[in-house]
Scaffold this motif. Sequence first.
Motif, PDB file in Angstrom:
ATOM      1  N   PHE A 249      34.813  32.680  42.948  1.00 27.96           N
ATOM      2  CA  PHE A 249      35.600  32.140  41.768  1.00 27.96           C
ATOM      3  C   PHE A 249      35.638  33.077  40.465  1.00 27.96           C
ATOM      4  N   THR A 250      34.416  33.879  40.745  1.00 26.74           N
ATOM      5  CA  THR A 250      34.177  34.618  39.476  1.00 26.74           C
ATOM      6  C   THR A 250      35.298  35.616  39.656  1.00 26.74           C
ATOM      7  N   LEU A 251      35.403  36.452  40.552  1.00 26.05           N
ATOM      8  CA  LEU A 251      36.505  37.424  40.792  1.00 26.05           C
ATOM      9  C   LEU A 251      37.803  36.796  40.602  1.00 26.05           C
ATOM     10  N   ALA A 252      38.180  35.668  40.799  1.00 26.32           N
ATOM     11  CA  ALA A 252      39.511  35.032  40.570  1.00 26.32           C
ATOM     12  C   ALA A 252      39.633  34.895  38.947  1.00 26.32           C
ATOM     13  N   GLU A 253      38.659  34.576  38.452  1.00 19.31           N
ATOM     14  CA  GLU A 253      38.480  34.190  37.007  1.00 19.31           C
ATOM     15  C   GLU A 253      38.818  35.322  36.182  1.00 19.31           C
TER      16      GLU A 253
END
Length: 263
Positions: A249-253
Amino acid sequence: MHLSSDFWIMRPCNSLFWLTAAAFLLLLSAASLLLRGKSERVRQTALAAASLLTLLGFVLYKHALSVDAAYDAATAATGGFNWWGELPLHLCNINMLLLPVAALKKSRSLMSFCFFLGPLGATMALLMPGSGFDGYSLLLPRMLGYYGTHFMIVIEGLALSTLGLYRPRLRDLPRTVATALGVLFAVFCLNCLMRVSGLYPRANYFYAMETDGNFVLELFYRRIPCPLLYLLPCVGILVVYMLAVTLPFTLAERRGRNAPSQV
């Protein structure tokens, strides 16, 4: 097509187990697509209603369990059925109580707890069922109740994300761990109170008192032979699990923020 009686025998990771898991994941996908584009309030209400229906199913399942002579015989070594031992106070069950509040109030700390701990606790219960729930027909009321309740808890926790109500962030993790430790200690105190008072001498919610034969917890108890404290290694496992879930989720954000804007 006629299905043999053996087809309905439920065991962790057998064909019926994976078919059932696939059916519940399909239900989650269908509900998420159906509610896509609906207002946030509608999505919150739908998830809270689903969780309350699961809680109602839990009550009916426990009633069926209370009159199940075969279950009473299967658990005779641990005292058989006892209402004080069937309260919704295990890690997975407690999410049925917290998730409606988390969804309707949009409490980030509660949503984080339910998103991480609900599916984790329910999956552990599905993979390591207790006496009376392994190797029996799924069509038995107690089996339908056990597996239906736990699979619903899994998909309801995941629905916080698929419905767009919650996206895990790294900053959520310390608060989630603190909440989990607080709930664990509160349940441990309740176990002690029930045992000391004689209300339920075998009280062992969250497995805070003893392992109940769980082979994973047995490994920890050999190292730390003390109630409650022997669960501390689980905290480390929980942190690793939460990091693994949060990282995508962090990488996608970050990728979304860094993507070049189109003029």
